[in-house]
Enzyme design. Structure first.
Site, PDB file in Angstrom:
ATOM      1  N   SER A 280       2.178  -8.354  -1.247  1.00  0.00           N
ATOM      2  CA  SER A 280       1.727  -6.977  -1.374  1.00  0.00           C
ATOM      3  C   SER A 280       0.229  -6.856  -1.073  1.00  0.00           C
ATOM      4  O   SER A 280      -0.220  -7.290  -0.019  1.00  0.00           O
ATOM      5  CB  SER A 280       2.094  -6.473  -2.768  1.00  0.00           C
ATOM      6  OG  SER A 280       2.221  -5.091  -2.747  1.00  0.00           O
ATOM      7  N   HIS A 421      10.781  -4.795  -3.077  1.00  0.00           N
ATOM      8  CA  HIS A 421       9.402  -5.236  -2.910  1.00  0.00           C
ATOM      9  C   HIS A 421       9.096  -6.307  -3.964  1.00  0.00           C
ATOM     10  O   HIS A 421       8.838  -5.984  -5.125  1.00  0.00           O
ATOM     11  CB  HIS A 421       8.515  -3.998  -3.119  1.00  0.00           C
ATOM     12  CG  HIS A 421       7.058  -4.235  -2.995  1.00  0.00           C
ATOM     13  ND1 HIS A 421       6.424  -4.320  -1.789  1.00  0.00           N
ATOM     14  CD2 HIS A 421       6.089  -4.382  -3.932  1.00  0.00           C
ATOM     15  CE1 HIS A 421       5.126  -4.505  -1.980  1.00  0.00           C
ATOM     16  NE2 HIS A 421       4.901  -4.544  -3.281  1.00  0.00           N
TER      17      HIS A 421
HETATM   18  C1  GTR Z   1       0.909  -0.243  -3.918  1.00  0.00           C
HETATM   19  C2  GTR Z   1       0.164  -0.064  -2.621  1.00  0.00           C
HETATM   20  C3  GTR Z   1       0.652  -1.062  -1.639  1.00  0.00           C
HETATM   21  C4  GTR Z   1       0.731  -2.442  -2.217  1.00  0.00           C
HETATM   22  C5  GTR Z   1       1.137  -2.481  -3.668  1.00  0.00           C
HETATM   23  C6  GTR Z   1       0.819  -3.754  -4.432  1.00  0.00           C
HETATM   24  O1  GTR Z   1       0.665   0.722  -4.863  1.00  0.00           O
HETATM   25  O2  GTR Z   1       0.403   1.240  -2.196  1.00  0.00           O
HETATM   26  O3  GTR Z   1      -0.153  -1.028  -0.479  1.00  0.00           O
HETATM   27  O4  GTR Z   1      -0.466  -3.103  -2.039  1.00  0.00           O
HETATM   28  O5  GTR Z   1       0.519  -1.494  -4.398  1.00  0.00           O
HETATM   29  O6  GTR Z   1      -0.068  -4.502  -4.113  1.00  0.00           O
HETATM   30  O7  GTR Z   1       1.465  -3.972  -5.435  1.00  0.00           O
END
Ligand code: GTR
Length: 440
Positions: A280, A421
């Site tokens: 992420s 995710h």
């Molecule tokens: C979210 C963000 C993503 C990603 C994610 C994370 O809120 O929009 O780009 O980086 O966080 O890192 O968990």
């Protein structure tokens, strides 16, 4: 009486509105959105704008980059552009890195060696402040054979990465969550993210794995760049006057390189086998670290999305405008010029992937993670494959997004996990297969 109960009803309705509004805000925050006038999120492939990507192999003077020898200059050109326009430049001043192992022991029924190392970063000659970063290293017990080593930052402190009571609790600021009180880790914060790191399996496959808490390098909130490693370089602070200076992703990536310097010196770690990995926001970080630092022989990004592997010009899922408004401290200020103006970008994320070439790079997406735009993540790898071809190496096989559950590509690897995710053992198996292929 009637008047009273009407008042009560109105009050109740008002409270509900406030609660609902609060919940919407909370939800927006969690999914990384903010209720403002930014373009609505697009999840419709047919609504992706027509876009043209800058040609990776056309030099700034218009000449064609046609040989591997001329790639290095072109690579520097893309790195410089990405630094000045997106992640921010690194400070020029030299930093001193010293480290002390403060704990060593056997873990996981004696199958794994644990080392905990305090890494101290300070400014050479300029000030006495030191930033402490705890590096947790798990490796095979026999240190006489050098193991390739995965290095990745973690989100919640080292104590969250494994079911191992000996791990020192982080003392750094952590976002409040279960196990954290007043932004500090408690015993209840142990092993909370252990599913992300299949330590025993990694060691069983002959690798070592090292991790540090990203908040040791720079706490993940907008503090005006006054804490973490930013504080070591006040002359390089991001501001409207210095819109090209580093943000937090820059600081985390820079920190990974400092940790690589320490790993290179450790017994039982192969300095030629360092692999940077991240999930992420830390996947974005791994890509930026890997693009800049050839010490990372392999670069792996898990669900890195916008500002990671995903092409910004597709404006699918999270966009430049949203990421800059929700996380104003992640990138440099120049990046804001492209908020809802992706067509003006003289680069895109395929330049980031290409800047790793000819070293192997792997991009992983998840089918339910549309916010990160799996297709856009794949396409940047596909376009970067042209650069690998210059070296006679194969990248990704076709422009079509592969179906979920298969791993494709050679020097550019890719899989679409059927799932959410998350960084999971499934992803790790592909990463280790990829590393086996390229390092052994
Ligand atoms: C979210 C963000 C993503 C990603 C994610 C994370 O809120 O929009 O780009 O980086 O966080 O890192 O968990």
């Amino acid at each position: 009486m009637a008047f009273h109960s009407t008042c009560q009803q109105m009050l109740a309705a008002f409270s509900w509105t406030l609660i609902l509004f609060g919940m919407m805000n909370m939800h927006n925050h969690l999914i990384g959105q903010q209720p403002n006038e930014i373009r609505p999120t697009n999840y419709d492939e047919s609504a992706v704008p027509t876009y043209t990507l800058p040609d990776l192999l056309t030099a700034p003077d218009g000449r064609r980059v046609a040989t591997p020898e001329s790639w290095e200059a072109q690579r520097s050109y893309w790195l410089d552009l990405l630094a000045r326009q997106e992640y921010g430049t690194f400070p020029a001043a030299t930093v001193a890195v010293r480290h002390e192992e403060f704990e060593r022991g056997l873990a996981f029924d004696g199958k794994v060696l644990r080392r905990q190392i305090a890494v101290y970063l300070s400014r050479v000659g300029a000030n006495e402040n030191e930033v402490r970063v705890d590096l947790l290293v798990y490796s095979p017990v026999d240190l006489s054979r050098k193991a390739s080593c995965f290095l990745g930052l973690n989100f919640r402190g080292n104590q969250g990465t494994a079911d191992d009571p000996e791990i020192r609790l982080t003392e750094s600021w952590v976002q409040n969550d279960e196990g954290f009180v007043n932004n500090r880790a408690t015993e209840a914060a142990r092993a909370s993210k252990k599913y992300r790191y299949p330590i025993e399996r990694i060691i069983e496959r002959g690798y070592a794995v090292a991790t540090a808490y990203y908040g040791d390098l720079d706490p993940d909130f907008d503090d005006g760049f006054e804490n973490g490693v930013h504080a070591l370089f006040p002359e390089h602070r991001s501001s409207d006057d210095q819109p090209e200076c580093w943000g937090s992703i820059g600081a985390w990536a820079w920190g990974l390189s400092r940790l690589a310097v320490v790993l290179e010196q450790l017994e039982g770690i192969d300095p030629e086998g360092l692999i940077v990995v991240g999930h992420s926001r830390l996947g974005k970080t791994a890509l930026w670290a890997g693009a800049n630092d050839p010490r990372f022989r392999i670069v792996l990004s898990n669900n890195s999305g916008c500002g990671g592997a995903a092409l910004s010009k597709r404006a699918f899922g999270e966009t430049v405008a949203r990421i800059n408004s929700v996380f104003p401290h992640w990138f440099c200020k120049n990046f804001r010029a492209y908020n809802d103006r992706e067509e003006n970008m003289p680069f895109d994320q395929h330049c980031l992937i290409a800047a790793i070439a000819p070293r192997p790079v792997y991009i992983a997406s998840a089918s339910k993670d549309l916010w990160a735009d799996p297709k856009g993540e794949y396409l940047s790898g596909w376009h970067a494959s042209r650069v690998y071809e210059l070296f006679g190496l194969k990248g990704l096989p076709s422009e079509e997004l592969p179906k979920a559950g298969v791993s494709v590509g050679d020097y550019v690897g890719y899989h679409l996990k059927d799932g959410e995710h998350a960084l999971e053992p499934y992803d790790w198996e592909h990463y280790m297969n990829f590393a086996d292929r390229h390092l052994r």
